[in-house]
Design a protein around this motif. Structure first.
Motif, PDB file in Angstrom:
ATOM      1  N   ASN A   1       8.778  -8.133  -1.921  1.00 14.18           N
ATOM      2  CA  ASN A   1       8.119  -7.480  -0.795  1.00 14.18           C
ATOM      3  C   ASN A   1       8.455  -8.198   0.503  1.00 14.18           C
ATOM      4  O   ASN A   1       8.862  -7.588   1.486  1.00 14.18           O
TER       5      ASN A   1
ATOM      6  N   HIS B   1      13.157  -1.907   3.584  1.00 12.31           N
ATOM      7  CA  HIS B   1      12.101  -0.898   3.519  1.00 12.31           C
ATOM      8  C   HIS B   1      12.333   0.203   4.550  1.00 12.31           C
ATOM      9  O   HIS B   1      12.151   1.398   4.264  1.00 12.31           O
TER      10      HIS B   1
ATOM     11  N   VAL C   1      12.263   4.510   3.720  1.00 15.11           N
ATOM     12  CA  VAL C   1      11.073   5.308   4.018  1.00 15.11           C
ATOM     13  C   VAL C   1      11.384   6.786   4.225  1.00 15.11           C
ATOM     14  O   VAL C   1      10.753   7.660   3.620  1.00 15.11           O
TER      15      VAL C   1
ATOM     16  N   ALA D   1      12.282   8.632   1.120  1.00 13.79           N
ATOM     17  CA  ALA D   1      11.114   8.678   0.240  1.00 13.79           C
ATOM     18  C   ALA D   1      10.122   9.740   0.708  1.00 13.79           C
ATOM     19  O   ALA D   1       9.548  10.476  -0.103  1.00 13.79           O
TER      20      ALA D   1
ATOM     21  N   ALA E   1       3.569   2.237   0.153  1.00  9.75           N
ATOM     22  CA  ALA E   1       4.327   1.554  -0.885  1.00  9.75           C
ATOM     23  C   ALA E   1       3.415   0.640  -1.686  1.00  9.75           C
ATOM     24  O   ALA E   1       2.534  -0.019  -1.147  1.00  9.75           O
TER      25      ALA E   1
ATOM     26  N   TRP F   1       6.171  -3.257  -5.722  1.00  9.35           N
ATOM     27  CA  TRP F   1       7.528  -3.729  -5.454  1.00  9.35           C
ATOM     28  C   TRP F   1       8.001  -4.578  -6.637  1.00  9.35           C
ATOM     29  O   TRP F   1       7.227  -5.312  -7.237  1.00  9.35           O
TER      30      TRP F   1
ATOM     31  N   ILE G   1      10.896   0.153  -5.535  1.00  6.61           N
ATOM     32  CA  ILE G   1       9.707   0.334  -4.702  1.00  6.61           C
ATOM     33  C   ILE G   1       9.045   1.630  -5.119  1.00  6.61           C
ATOM     34  O   ILE G   1       9.709   2.664  -5.241  1.00  6.61           O
ATOM     35  N   ARG G   2       7.733   1.590  -5.360  1.00  6.24           N
ATOM     36  CA  ARG G   2       6.988   2.807  -5.675  1.00  6.24           C
ATOM     37  C   ARG G   2       6.296   3.302  -4.416  1.00  6.24           C
ATOM     38  O   ARG G   2       5.631   2.529  -3.719  1.00  6.24           O
ATOM     39  N   PHE G   3       6.457   4.588  -4.142  1.00 12.00           N
ATOM     40  CA  PHE G   3       5.801   5.223  -3.004  1.00 12.00           C
ATOM     41  C   PHE G   3       4.816   6.271  -3.517  1.00 12.00           C
ATOM     42  O   PHE G   3       5.103   6.989  -4.481  1.00 12.00           O
TER      43      PHE G   3
END
Length: 218
Positions: free
Chosen positions: A47, A56, A60, A63, A74, A77, A198-200
């Motif tokens: 992160n 990041h 974005v 995403a 987010a 990570w 990375i989870r969004f």
């Protein structure tokens, strides 16, 4: 759309600077790179470094488009280093929703290779098709690997079949939704495979996120 591969999202210069500074993580593990994937602090450094080197910021926009919402955040990570022939981090078919259930199913995983992928290095295998909470079930299990303490994982009942194997370049992004079964493949090369995930999640009325869940709000 349940998955997509978008090419040339993150500039090579940003990737190289990120890779160079990954080794800062050594101070957490007694300067032993073989321990990178064995502790939660890996997530913290992923992160910090991703934000510091603006990884990041490049992720974005794509995403938001994939999730279909401008209001996303987010969480989850992961900096992952798969060493040659090391199977101790490999899971069977699983979906990320099961690990983040209170955040809802509306979201995606951004899987980003930081080193070159090949048939030998392996990559990620993703199921084709549309999956829901009703047509695919998951089971909680306790797994044990050599050299690691037993820990809890989720596996889904996907039996394989129609899948894609992502073979892409550093700076490309593989997106897939939280309900899509996937699994990492064994690294059979002589070099470490390095990836960032990375989870969004969509920020809406179905999100039960707390401040501790939100690592970065977009």
């Amino acid at each position: 759309m349940t998955h997509a591969i978008i090419q040339n999202v993150i500039p090579e210069s940003v990737i190289q600077e990120y890779l160079k500074n990954i080794w800062e993580v050594n101070r957490y593990f007694n300067d032993s790179p073989t321990e990178f994937t064995l502790a939660g602090k890996t997530y913290d450094i992923a992160n910090t470094l991703a934000d510091k080197y603006r990884v990041h910021d490049f992720v974005v926009g794509p995403a938001q488009e994939f999730v279909g919402s401008e209001r996303i955040f987010a969480s989850g990570w992961q900096l992952r280093l798969d060493r040659p022939s090391n199977a101790s981090e490999l899971l069977e078919w699983h979906r990320d929703y099961d690990y983040f259930q209170k955040l809802g199913p509306r979201g995606c995983v951004a899987w980003i290779p930081l080193t070159q992928l090949s048939e030998e290095s392996g990559g990620i295998e993703v199921a084709n098709g549309s999956f829901t909470l009703e047509n695919l079930t998951s089971e909680k299990k306790i797994k044990s690997w050599e050299g690691r303490k037993p820990h809890q994982v989720w596996e889904c009942n996907y039996q394989g079949g129609d899948t894609i194997t992502a073979m892409c370049n550093p700076g490309d992004i593989v997106f897939f939704d939280l309900l899509t079964p996937h699994r990492s493949l064994l690294n059979r090369s002589s070099k470490t495979r390095t990836t960032l995930q990375i989870r969004f999640f969509a920020w809406d009325e179905n999100t039960n996120a707390t401040r501790s869940d939100i690592e970065k709000m977009v």
